[in-house]
Design an enzyme around this catalytic site. Structure first.
Site, short mmCIF file in Angstrom:
data_model
loop_
_atom_site.label_atom_id
_atom_site.label_comp_id
_atom_site.label_asym_id
_atom_site.label_seq_id
_atom_site.Cartn_x
_atom_site.Cartn_y
_atom_site.Cartn_z
N VAL A 57 0.84 -1.20 0.00
CA VAL A 57 0.00 0.00 0.00
C VAL A 57 0.88 1.25 0.00
O VAL A 57 1.80 1.37 0.80
CB VAL A 57 -0.91 0.02 1.25
CG1 VAL A 57 -1.78 1.26 1.27
CG2 VAL A 57 -1.77 -1.24 1.32
N CYS A 58 0.57 2.16 -0.90
CA CYS A 58 1.28 3.44 -0.97
C CYS A 58 0.43 4.49 -0.27
O CYS A 58 -0.49 5.05 -0.85
CB CYS A 58 1.53 3.82 -2.42
SG CYS A 58 2.52 5.31 -2.58
N LEU A 59 0.72 4.70 1.00
CA LEU A 59 0.03 5.70 1.80
C LEU A 59 1.10 6.44 2.58
O LEU A 59 1.84 5.81 3.34
CB LEU A 59 -0.98 5.02 2.73
CG LEU A 59 -1.86 5.92 3.59
CD1 LEU A 59 -2.75 6.81 2.72
CD2 LEU A 59 -2.73 5.08 4.52
#
Length: 183
Positions: free
Chosen positions: A110-112
């Site tokens: 996840v790219c957060l």
């Protein structure tokens, strides 16, 4: 004084016999903080949290079922692994549902930003949950993990929406097969 000594001796004997009257193990800073975070959770109606082992608050699942946007009616499962460095280190979050999304790759990474460079110890599990939910409402093609999905979103929103719907119904996008994830 003798009474205190005899209590200590009794506790030692119980521990060496393998029986303890309650947990003699002290909770770590991570366990104390996660307990606080869980107690203060304010989940949106589109989210649900579950613990496979109620005694292990450091590992749990989050289900997000968006009620608007591209991913409306989908059901997406995330695993959270909270390390002993929490809250100084962010938890490890993986998407267990294969999803066509610019900010989630096919392996579930996840790219957060708050799970990486923008993490601060004052952030909570609630902050992460709201951040994940926001990714489904407003996918960010500017910071992608799935570059192909990001390009399609930037160049052809209609095709992106069709690809999302096809992937959630269960089907191929290019040569990649997506399992059905509609609720």
């Amino acid at each position: 004084m003798i009474k205190l000594f005899s209590l200590k001796q009794q506790k030692k004997e119980e521990e060496s016999a393998g029986g303890t009257k309650g947990s003699s193990k002290k909770a770590s800073a991570a366990q104390l903080r996660i307990q606080k975070d869980i107690n203060e959770l304010n989940l949106p109606k589109t989210c649900d949290i579950s613990f496979s082992d109620p005694d292990d608050l450091l590992n749990f699942k989050l289900v997000i079922c968006p009620d608007e946007g591209f991913y409306k009616s989908g059901k997406f499962v995330f695993s959270f692994k909270v390390g002993q460095g929490y809250p100084h280190d962010p938890p490890k979050v993986k998407c267990e549902t294969m999803v066509y999304h610019p900010n989630i790759d096919l392996e579930g990474n996840v790219c957060l930003n708050i799970l990486r460079e923008d993490w601060k110890p004052v952030l909570t599990i609630n902050s992460i949950i709201y951040g994940l939910q926001y990714l489904f409402l407003e996918p960010n093609p500017e910071d992608p993990l799935n570059k192909e999905a990001a390009e399609v979103l930037q160049n052809n929103r209609r095709l992106f929406e069709q690809n999302v719907q096809r992937s959630m119904r269960g089907g191929y996008i290019g040569s990649t097969y997506f399992e059905r994830c509609l609720k």
